[in-house]
Design a protein around this motif. Structure first.
Motif, PDB file in Angstrom:
ATOM      1  N   LEU A 358       7.169 105.638 -28.241  1.00 29.88           N
ATOM      2  CA  LEU A 358       7.209 105.376 -29.777  1.00 29.88           C
ATOM      3  C   LEU A 358       5.729 105.437 -30.317  1.00 29.88           C
ATOM      4  CD1 LEU A 358       8.614 105.039 -32.555  1.00 29.88           C
ATOM      5  CD2 LEU A 358       8.646 102.622 -32.265  1.00 29.88           C
ATOM      6  N   PHE A 362       4.178 108.024 -32.529  1.00 27.50           N
ATOM      7  CA  PHE A 362       3.414 107.724 -33.873  1.00 27.50           C
ATOM      8  C   PHE A 362       1.903 108.316 -33.688  1.00 27.50           C
ATOM      9  CE2 PHE A 362       1.667 105.011 -37.021  1.00 27.50           C
ATOM     10  CZ  PHE A 362       2.849 104.533 -37.855  1.00 27.50           C
ATOM     11  N   THR A 395       4.569 105.357 -41.927  1.00 28.78           N
ATOM     12  CA  THR A 395       4.780 103.806 -41.646  1.00 28.78           C
ATOM     13  C   THR A 395       6.414 103.533 -42.334  1.00 28.78           C
ATOM     14  OG1 THR A 395       2.589 102.885 -41.506  1.00 28.78           O
ATOM     15  CG2 THR A 395       4.184 101.404 -42.026  1.00 28.78           C
ATOM     16  N   ALA A 398       9.108 105.163 -40.305  1.00 29.57           N
ATOM     17  CA  ALA A 398       9.332 104.368 -39.300  1.00 29.57           C
ATOM     18  C   ALA A 398       9.925 103.088 -39.508  1.00 29.57           C
ATOM     19  CB  ALA A 398       8.158 103.989 -38.319  1.00 29.57           C
ATOM     20  N   ALA A 399       9.557 102.249 -40.193  1.00 31.43           N
ATOM     21  CA  ALA A 399      10.316 101.218 -40.840  1.00 31.43           C
ATOM     22  C   ALA A 399      11.746 101.221 -41.515  1.00 31.43           C
ATOM     23  CB  ALA A 399       9.519 100.192 -41.484  1.00 31.43           C
ATOM     24  N   GLY A 401      13.657 103.957 -40.915  1.00 29.06           N
ATOM     25  CA  GLY A 401      14.509 104.175 -39.620  1.00 29.06           C
ATOM     26  C   GLY A 401      15.031 102.949 -38.888  1.00 29.06           C
ATOM     27  N   ALA A 402      14.150 101.978 -38.515  1.00 26.50           N
ATOM     28  CA  ALA A 402      14.424 101.056 -37.861  1.00 26.50           C
ATOM     29  C   ALA A 402      15.397 100.047 -38.477  1.00 26.50           C
ATOM     30  CB  ALA A 402      13.122  99.984 -37.460  1.00 26.50           C
ATOM     31  N   LEU A 531      11.084  94.644 -43.140  1.00 22.34           N
ATOM     32  CA  LEU A 531      11.663  95.033 -41.427  1.00 22.34           C
ATOM     33  C   LEU A 531      11.301  93.614 -40.573  1.00 22.34           C
ATOM     34  CD1 LEU A 531      12.610  96.880 -39.130  1.00 22.34           C
ATOM     35  CD2 LEU A 531      10.221  97.580 -38.842  1.00 22.34           C
ATOM     36  N   THR A 590      20.717 108.001 -39.900  1.00 20.86           N
ATOM     37  CA  THR A 590      19.984 107.342 -38.874  1.00 20.86           C
ATOM     38  C   THR A 590      20.604 105.969 -38.395  1.00 20.86           C
ATOM     39  OG1 THR A 590      17.712 108.028 -39.660  1.00 20.86           O
ATOM     40  CG2 THR A 590      17.652 106.428 -38.091  1.00 20.86           C
ATOM     41  N   LEU A 614      16.348  99.638 -32.778  1.00 27.89           N
ATOM     42  CA  LEU A 614      15.172  99.480 -33.721  1.00 27.89           C
ATOM     43  C   LEU A 614      14.283 100.709 -33.328  1.00 27.89           C
ATOM     44  CD1 LEU A 614      14.891  95.679 -34.148  1.00 27.89           C
ATOM     45  CD2 LEU A 614      15.353  97.248 -35.785  1.00 27.89           C
ATOM     46  N   ALA A 618      13.563 103.965 -35.507  1.00 26.71           N
ATOM     47  CA  ALA A 618      11.880 104.424 -35.726  1.00 26.71           C
ATOM     48  C   ALA A 618      11.518 105.710 -35.429  1.00 26.71           C
ATOM     49  CB  ALA A 618      11.189 103.202 -35.481  1.00 26.71           C
ATOM     50  N   THR A 622      10.818 108.853 -37.742  1.00 23.10           N
ATOM     51  CA  THR A 622       9.441 109.373 -37.668  1.00 23.10           C
ATOM     52  C   THR A 622       9.331 110.734 -37.288  1.00 23.10           C
ATOM     53  OG1 THR A 622       8.650 107.127 -37.012  1.00 23.10           O
ATOM     54  CG2 THR A 622       7.239 108.759 -36.490  1.00 23.10           C
TER      55      THR A 622
END
Length: 662
Positions: A358, A362, A395, A398-399, A401-402, A531, A590, A614, A618, A622
């Protein structure tokens, strides 16, 4: 005794029809009597009032009757030929496919579509229903398989439609307003166009009464009577699609009327195929006529309160929930045995590898991208210049998605349903309904109010789904169909405001797309803080997450407070869904994909599976955000839509895999 019961039932059958007819007459009389008129000062005013009546109100009224009858007939044919009480153009993806085809045609050539819009609508609707039938063919067109396949196809088609609309700007926004189903008329052209089609469709349906009766038997019985099963079924489906596509091409999507009309006709006592073919179109005509009259009467200055199609869609969700107990099906979606896939021996090391992957993803997203002269890796000063643009949106993706992954994980553990997710169970739709209410009440609310409204809407939708599903012992298929019904109702509320065409509608359309283009420091910090705050307590609830999938009875037997634990987890899931949907829209899927990837990777313990979900969530969003920026550079696809276009085929694969019994 039997004959008396039959006579009594047949005598009572006209009563609901007479009541509906009386309501229609009263509503239309009120509409005509109280309609705004030009003051009678001269002959010109009288002529103008006459034009408004005979070229505006009257053709609209006749068109409502014809459209309702056509959709009622279409829904009846689909339900009879598929032996499915919840089949109609909305649930089978026909309407969404027709709208996508017309949106694409209008976007490519607005002049050409005027000559071929019915052809485009028919082609799109037929393609959509063909995909739905192909997906559910292995299970003998099982009602739940058909409904779930229709939901998937509708989701993908809607995502593509919104993508095209956003790409075409204000012009295509008018397409979406039209697509909400407006019966407004300025002449009799719509009536002249649709009336012959209804007559031809009705004659064809009468000629097909005998095959439809035979198709009501099982396939073996139908073949033994000499019926060419596949060709007859496909021919009747094509006729139903043609009727629905003709309506869509003329007035847009009139949601769920094809579901409501046959259902109400059956509740009124119509049972035989021949009686349904007559009574369902009459019921559909009356329902749409009455709804259209009320939308005009209740609107300010007789401007439509909402598009008629959106108003009828409000019937679809509650009616689908009402019909759930009448749907009998073998389980389409069942959890696989624990040993059905591999179990990781060293899950902590695997999690560390996923975190490293990950981090590399990123870094790739922040540094690599296309330009006019090719691909570049940003370093040094160029990277510093790009970070204020790329870092916040990455960001946020990713957040969000988590959080969606965590929400999906909680829903799947709470319900024991491996296809539960915020998008599938209607929770994201509930968040959208909450946002719509906030926009309606406050005009342009602050982000805090929008988030609070979305959280309330998501929680209400999830609790409603749990309450409905609990009556069926959390049967997976009933739960999914309850989610479809809740989502249909919630998205109808969204469409009501969206179709007004003002800035609130544009805000909703942007939310539907899930664009991260405007993500800044506020959105990034909101995503990260949310998150951390919402996922940090979850490891302490691992006992609940371990026991709840075993069922209500066993959970209570070991002393677990089932109601309280589900409420607490529902609040966490709703908050994460609302915040993530606020940031990336409701369509990403997701929340479904990430927990599945974690299980497929071999993570079994709830804590390990949550952590893996998680990371996968993310990573998926992303990667989707980065791909959405580069696949059609210099243009961009909103990340929520792009992720839905990835997740939709995955859901199709998953459903076909379950259906095959693999």
């Amino acid at each position: 005794m039997v004959s008396r019961a039959r006579l009594s039932r047949s005598a009572s059958m006209p009563v609901p029809g007479l009541i509906l007819a009386a309501l229609c007459i009263a509503a239309f009389a009120l509409l005509v009597v109280t309609r705004p008129e030009v003051p009678h000062g001269d002959a010109g005013a009288a002529m103008l009032n006459s034009v408004l009546l005979w070229d505006g109100i009257m053709p609209r009224a006749v068109l409502a009757l014809i459209t309702g009858a056509a959709l009622g007939l279409s829904g009846t044919l689909l339900q009879r030929v598929l032996r499915n009480p919840i089949a109609d153009a909305s649930t089978l993806g026909i309407a969404s496919g027709a709208e996508l085809a017309m949106t694409a045609a209008m976007s490519v050539s607005p002049l050409l579509i005027g000559l071929s819009r019915e052809v485009a609508a028919f082609g799109g609707g037929l393609a959509a229903v063909t995909i739905v039938l192909a997906l559910s063919w292995r299970r003998g067109l099982d009602p739940v398989s058909v409904a779930l396949s229709g939901m998937i196809v509708s989701l993908i088609a809607s995502a593509l439609s919104v993508t095209l609309i956003l790409a075409r700007g204000e012009y295509a926004m008018s397409i979406y307003i039209w697509g909400a189903g407006s019966l407004s008329q300025q002449d009799w052209n719509g009536v002249v166009s649709l009336a012959p089609r209804l007559v031809l469709g009705f004659i064809a349906a009468l000629l097909l009464v005998r095959p439809l009766r035979i198709l009501a038997l099982d396939d073996g019985g139908a073949r033994s009577l000499g019926l060419a099963l596949h060709s007859t079924r496909l021919g009747i489906v094509a006729l139903a699609v043609w009727l629905a596509a003709s309506v869509t091409s003329e007035v847009g999507i009139i949601g769920f009327l094809g579901l409501a009309a046959p259902a109400i006709a059956r509740l009124a006592g119509a049972r035989g195929t021949d009686r349904l073919i007559v009574t369902a179109p009459l019921t559909g005509a009356g329902l749409l006529f009455l709804t259209d009259c009320l939308t005009q009467i209740l609107g300010p200055g007789f401007t439509d309160l909402v598009p008629t199609g959106a108003a009828t869609a409000l019937l679809g969700g509650p009616l689908l929930l009402f019909l759930l107990p009448r749907i009998h099906s073998v389980s389409v979606v069942a959890a696989r045995p624990a040993g059905a896939s591999k179990r990781l021996v060293k899950p902590l090391q695997a999690l560390a590898i996923l975190l490293i992957a990950l981090s590399l993803l990123f870094a790739l997203v922040l540094t690599v991208g296309p330009a006019d002269d090719g691909w570049h890796v940003a370093t040094g000063a160029l990277l510093i210049d790009l970070l204020p643009f790329r870092l916040p949106r990455t960001t946020v993706a990713a957040a969000a998605g988590a959080m969606l992954a965590a929400a999906g994980f909680l829903m799947q553990r709470m319900t024991g349903n491996p296809i539960a997710s915020p998008e599938v169970l209607g929770v994201s739709g509930g968040a959208g309904a909450g946002l719509t209410v906030a926009l309606f009440l406050f005009g342009f609310p602050s982000p805090a109010i929008m988030l609070m409204a979305m959280a309330i809407g998501a929680l209400a939708a999830f609790l409603a789904m749990i309450t409905i599903s609990a009556r069926a012992q959390f049967s997976p298929e009933r739960m999914l169909l309850a989610g479809v019904g809740i989502s249909a109702f919630a998205m109808a509320v969204v469409t009501m405001v969206l179709a007004q065409g003002d800035m609130r509608g544009y805000i909703l359309l942007t939310w539907l797309s899930g664009s991260t283009n405007r993500a800044g420091a506020f959105e990034a910090w909101t995503a990260v803080i949310s998150l951390v705050a919402l996922t940090a307590p979850l490891p302490f609830l691992s006992r609940w997450l371990t026991i709840l999938p075993l069922g209500t009875g066993l959970s209570r037997a070991v002393g677990l407070p089932v109601g309280a634990s589900r409420l607490v987890l529902a609040i966490f899931a709703a908050l994460m869904t609302a915040i993530a949907s606020f940031l990336v829209g409701p369509l990403s899927l997701t929340g479904l994909i990430a927990p599945h990837l974690a299980r497929l990777a071999g993570f079994r313990a709830p804590g390990h599976q949550l952590a893996a979900s998680l990371i996968f969530g993310a990573g998926v969003l992303t990667a989707a955000d980065w791909l959405s920026r580069v696949v059609i550079y210099p243009y961009q696809v909103p990340v929520g839509l792009f992720a839905a276009l990835i997740g939709g085929p995955y859901l199709i694969w998953l459903l076909s895999r379950r259906s095959a019994g693999e």
